[in-house]
Motif scaffolding. Structure first.
Motif, mmCIF file in Angstrom:
data_model
loop_
_atom_site.group_PDB
_atom_site.id
_atom_site.type_symbol
_atom_site.label_atom_id
_atom_site.label_comp_id
_atom_site.label_asym_id
_atom_site.label_seq_id
_atom_site.Cartn_x
_atom_site.Cartn_y
_atom_site.Cartn_z
ATOM 1 N N LEU A 30 1.171 -1.236 0.149
ATOM 2 C CA LEU A 30 -0.488 0.018 -0.113
ATOM 3 C C LEU A 30 0.336 1.286 0.036
ATOM 4 C CD1 LEU A 30 -2.374 -1.413 2.959
ATOM 5 C CD2 LEU A 30 -3.116 -1.133 0.484
ATOM 6 N N ALA A 32 1.187 5.134 0.716
ATOM 7 C CA ALA A 32 0.224 6.262 1.617
ATOM 8 C C ALA A 32 0.929 7.748 1.536
ATOM 9 C CB ALA A 32 -0.108 6.326 3.167
ATOM 10 N N GLY A 33 1.937 8.165 2.240
ATOM 11 C CA GLY A 33 2.035 8.967 1.984
ATOM 12 C C GLY A 33 4.036 8.897 1.136
ATOM 13 N N GLY A 34 4.315 7.720 1.295
ATOM 14 C CA GLY A 34 5.080 7.618 0.365
ATOM 15 C C GLY A 34 6.691 7.982 0.946
ATOM 16 N N LEU A 37 7.791 4.076 2.024
ATOM 17 C CA LEU A 37 7.572 2.828 1.197
ATOM 18 C C LEU A 37 8.681 3.306 -0.235
ATOM 19 C CD1 LEU A 37 6.121 1.079 0.200
ATOM 20 C CD2 LEU A 37 4.546 1.581 -1.214
ATOM 21 N N THR A 112 1.602 10.515 5.979
ATOM 22 C CA THR A 112 0.123 9.968 6.884
ATOM 23 C C THR A 112 0.716 9.451 8.200
ATOM 24 O OG1 THR A 112 -0.266 8.164 6.422
ATOM 25 C CG2 THR A 112 -1.120 9.574 4.684
#
Ligand SMILES: Cc1cc2nc3c(=O)[nH]c(=O)nc-3n(C[C@H](O)[C@H](O)[C@H](O)COP(=O)(O)OP(=O)(O)OC[C@H]3O[C@@H](n4cnc5c(N)ncnc54)[C@H](O)[C@@H]3O)c2cc1C
Length: 297
Positions: A30, A32-34, A37, A112
């Motif tokens: 997933l 989200a804000g990256g 990740l 996030t």
């Protein structure tokens, strides 16, 4: 470095995210804000086959809601949205203060709260705050379940989330009116991850004693911990400087930090004691509990 080749999807319904997670399992990630990740993908620490971007779910999962006994925060709420929430400043002031210390403005605008909790970096800030506040996480998979913060963090970068699950909401019980709080984060330089981070909530009994207290400590163990022994020492007590010193020592007892660029293990253990004592002093002062000065003969 470039990440490994991956497919990209950006569904606009939670059900579609869950369907994709079920189909691809741990081959999917997933987004989200990256902010955690993408660096990991670029360094090839992770190489998902499918990236499921959550940006089209912001309408559904980015919110801060006030309730009678708790506030509810959607997993896609950014650090900055928490930092600038007037309702949170009033009801749970620890949260905006924690947000203010996360990275820099770019990180806070993109990152996030749900992404940070799911990522479970041992030095992250939100896990410590949520542990001190007895927060509960709503996790959605084939069925919905609620996981208390105390059972969510399993190890470094490891949580109770299954590959088929999405963290959707964080429920934070409102601390009683008149509570004191403190956030102490020691960082080498502005915007850095913590060397030690400590959250304290102190509830006065109205007669100068501590009715309740919670102390959470982060960055010195694989997962943040509640300093249960120190909390027990303080509950029901009218504190003096010696009690605070003893409580800070007890709170640092479970810390087993490792030596790294942020300092030696011995230094971090000592720093844990110092940060807990300072956090206790600040939280008690905000709660209107004065710390007695002990006169020695
Ligand atoms: C320069 C820099 C400085 C930083 N400083 C700090 C700091 O001081 N303190 C701090 O705490 N953090 C810091 N961070 C981390 C930052 O807070 C990240 O935003 C956060 O860790 C991850 O949030 P994200 O939304 O960017 O998640 P992402 O990077 O998009 O995702 C992180 C992980 O969580 C998973 N995930 C995301 N959302 C969900 C969800 N809803 N359900 C299930 N899984 C999900 C992803 O699949 C991924 O594995 C920093 C980051 C950078 C780049």
């Amino acid at each position: 470095m470039y990440p490994r080749k991956f497919s990209y999807v950006a569904p606009s319904r939670v059900e579609d995210v869950l369907r994709l997670l079920k189909r691809y399992g741990d081959e999917a990630k997933l987004l989200a804000g990256g902010h955690s990740l993408l660096p990991m993908m670029k360094l090839r620490i992770v190489g998902p086959r499918v990236v499921i971007d959550l940006k089209n779910l912001r309408d559904r999962l980015a919110y801060i809601r006030d309730g009678a006994r708790a506030v509810r925060i959607g997993a896609l709420t950014t650090h900055a949205e928490i930092e600038f929430s007037d309702m949170l400043k009033r009801e749970v002031p620890l949260l905006p203060e924690v947000a203010r210390w996360v990275g820099d403005m770019q990180v806070r605008n993109m990152g996030t709260v749900g992404g940070s909790l799911a990522h479970a970096d041992p030095a992250a800030d939100w896990p410590v705050a949520m542990l001190a506040l007895n927060a509960t996480f709503t996790v959605q998979g084939a069925r919905k379940r609620a996981v208390p913060a105390s059972k969510f963090f399993k190890g470094p970068f490891t949580t109770a989330l299954k590959p088929s699950e999405l963290l959707t909401e964080i429920t934070v019980p409102k601390p009683p009116k008149g509570h004191g709080w403190s956030w102490k984060k020691f960082e080498r330089k502005a915007g850095d991850f913590a060397t030690v981070n400590v959250a304290v909530i102190a509830v006065p009994d109205g007669r100068g004693q501590i009715r309740d207290v919670s102390i959470a400590v982060g960055s010195v163990n694989p997962v943040p911990y509640r300093a249960a022994g120190a909390e027990k020492m303080l509950r029901g007590k009218r504190p003096d400087a010696e009690l605070l010193k003893a409580a800070a020592e007890a709170a640092a007892e479970p810390a087993e930090p490792t030596s790294d660029l942020r300092g030696s293990a011995e230094y971090k253990k000592w720093l844990t004691r110092v940060m807990v004592r300072r956090a206790l002093e600040e939280a008690l002062s905000r709660a209107g509990i004065s710390v007695e000065v002990v006169q020695h003969a």
